[in-house]
Design a protein around this motif. Structure first.
Motif, PDB file in Angstrom:
ATOM      1  N   VAL A 294      -3.202   4.456   1.128  1.00  0.00           N
ATOM      2  CA  VAL A 294      -2.838   3.777  -0.118  1.00  0.00           C
ATOM      3  C   VAL A 294      -2.408   4.852  -1.110  1.00  0.00           C
ATOM      4  CG1 VAL A 294      -3.578   2.295  -2.014  1.00  0.00           C
ATOM      5  CG2 VAL A 294      -4.547   1.948   0.274  1.00  0.00           C
TER       6      VAL A 294
ATOM      7  N   ASP B 231       5.569  -6.066  -6.824  1.00  0.00           N
ATOM      8  CA  ASP B 231       4.557  -5.925  -5.781  1.00  0.00           C
ATOM      9  C   ASP B 231       4.979  -6.687  -4.532  1.00  0.00           C
ATOM     10  OD1 ASP B 231       4.143  -8.592  -6.405  1.00  0.00           O
ATOM     11  OD2 ASP B 231       2.170  -8.294  -7.299  1.00  0.00           O
TER      12      ASP B 231
ATOM     13  N   TYR C 263      -0.512  -2.288  -6.226  1.00  0.00           N
ATOM     14  CA  TYR C 263      -1.307  -2.660  -5.061  1.00  0.00           C
ATOM     15  C   TYR C 263      -2.641  -3.292  -5.491  1.00  0.00           C
ATOM     16  CZ  TYR C 263       1.816   0.996  -3.239  1.00  0.00           C
ATOM     17  OH  TYR C 263       2.900   1.786  -2.932  1.00  0.00           O
TER      18      TYR C 263
ATOM     19  N   HIS D 273       0.776  -1.238   0.000  1.00  0.00           N
ATOM     20  CA  HIS D 273       0.000   0.000   0.000  1.00  0.00           C
ATOM     21  C   HIS D 273       0.809   1.291   0.000  1.00  0.00           C
ATOM     22  CE1 HIS D 273       0.289   1.126   4.440  1.00  0.00           C
ATOM     23  NE2 HIS D 273       0.874  -0.058   4.404  1.00  0.00           N
TER      24      HIS D 273
END
Length: 279
Positions: free
Chosen positions: A253, A270, A210, A179
Motif C-alpha cells: 500500500v 479512488d 485508499y 492500493h
C-alpha cells in the motif's frame, strides 16, 4: 494573471502533457520540451543537446522534469542509454537550470525505485518515504540516481515518486486503485502543488485514495477480499455486479501522508471512481 514561465520536459508523453495542461490552467505560461512533437511541446529536441536545454529553459522560473526512459524500455534499450538519458541529461539540465536562474525544480520520479523493498514477507508492505529503496533494474537505478542529483542540486527541489498511472484493463485498474495506483489528474494536481509550495523541499510519494491503514497490512496479506468488503463495501458490490473476483491478497500500500502534510495533496479519485468510469 500569469504566474510566470514553467518549463516542462516530456510534454509529448502522458504525464508531461497532463502536467502542462494543469499548470496552464493554474495560470502558468508553459514551455514544453520533448524529443517527439506534441500539442503542448514547443521545443522539439533531445535534452542531451545543450542548445535544446538552453532553448527550453530560457526565461523559466520553474522546471518540471518528467522526461525519461521508462520501465517498458528495460531490456529493449541498452543500460548505457538509460544512464545517458535518465542520469547524465538530468545532471546537465539541473546545471543549466541553475545558470538560467530557475528558482524551483520538481522532478517526476516513480514508486518503482523501492524495487525489491516492495516484496512482502508475511504482510503487505506499507510504502512510505522511510522505506529504503532497493532498485531491481536499470530503470529503478537511474531514477534513484537522478533523485539524488535533484536533491543535491543548487536549485531548491521536490521529487514526486508517483504511483502507477497508466491505462490498464478495468478489472486490473480497479484493484490497483485500491492500493498502488493513482489517477493521472491527481498526479498533475500534485505537481502544481509542488510547484506552488516554494518553501517545501524533499521527496514525496504521490498515490491514490485508499481505504486502508498501516494496521491493516497483515489482514491485507491474509484476506484482502474480506477487508475490502468491510472497508469499501461499494467497491465490493461493484466487483460482484460485474462478476469480478476481489483480490485474495494485496502485497503493498502506497502512503501519501507526507505529501498531504507538506504539500496539501489529497487524491481526488479512488477505485470507485475507476469503476464508475468503466460503466
Amino acid at each position: 494573471m500569469v504566474l510566470g514561465r514553467a518549463t516542462v520536459t516530456g510534454t509529448s508523453g502522458r504525464v508531461g502533457a497532463a502536467v502542462a495542461r494543469e499548470l496552464e490552467a493554474a495560470g502558468w505560461s508553459v514551455r514544453g520540451v520533448d524529443r517527439a512533437p506534441g500539442s503542448p511541446t514547443g521545443v522539439v529536441g533531445d535534452l542531451r543537446d545543450r542548445a535544446v536545454r538552453e532553448a527550453a529553459l530560457d526565461g523559466a522560473g520553474v522546471l518540471v522534469h518528467a522526461a525519461a526512459l521508462h520501465a517498458p524500455h528495460v531490456g529493449r534499450v541498452p543500460d548505457a542509454k538509460f544512464r545517458a538519458v535518465n542520469v547524465d541529461a538530468t545532471a546537465a539540465l539541473l546545471d543549466d537550470a541553475a545558470k538560467a536562474g530557475v528558482r524551483r525544480v520538481v522532478y517526476i520520479s516513480s514508486t518503482s525505485v523501492y524495487g525489491h523493498a516492495l516484496v512482502p514477507v508475511d504482510r503487505a508492505v506499507w510504502v512510505d518515504e522511510s522505506l529504503r529503496p532497493r532498485p531491481r533494474d536499470i530503470y529503478d537505478e537511474t531514477k534513484l540516481a537522478a533523485e539524488q542529483l535533484v536533491a543535491a542540486g543548487a536549485v531548491p527541489a521536490v521529487t514526486l515518486r508517483i504511483a502507477r498511472c497508466f491505462p490498464e484493463p478495468p478489472p486490473v485498474l480497479a484493484v490497483r486503485m485500491l492500493h498502488r495506483a493513482v489517477a493521472l489528474s491527481d498526479v498533475a494536481a500534485a505537481t502544481v502543488r509542488a510547484v506552488a509550495e516554494e518553501s517545501v523541499t524533499g521527496t514525496f510519494n504521490i498515490a491514490g485514495r485508499y481505504p486502508f491503514t498501516r494496521a491493516d497490512c497483515r489482514a491485507l496479506y491474509q484476506d484482502a477480499a474480506g477487508l475490502i468488503a468491510e472497508r469499501a463495501p461499494a467497491v465490493a458490490a461493484a466487483f460482484r455486479d460485474r462478476g469480478w473476483d476481489l483480490p485474495r491478497r494485496i502485497d503493498r500500500v502506497y502512503d501519501s501522508g507526507a505529501a498531504a502534510e507538506a504539500l496539501g495533496y489529497r487524491a481526488d479519485r479512488d477505485a470507485l471512481d475507476a469503476l464508475r468510469e468503466e460503466g
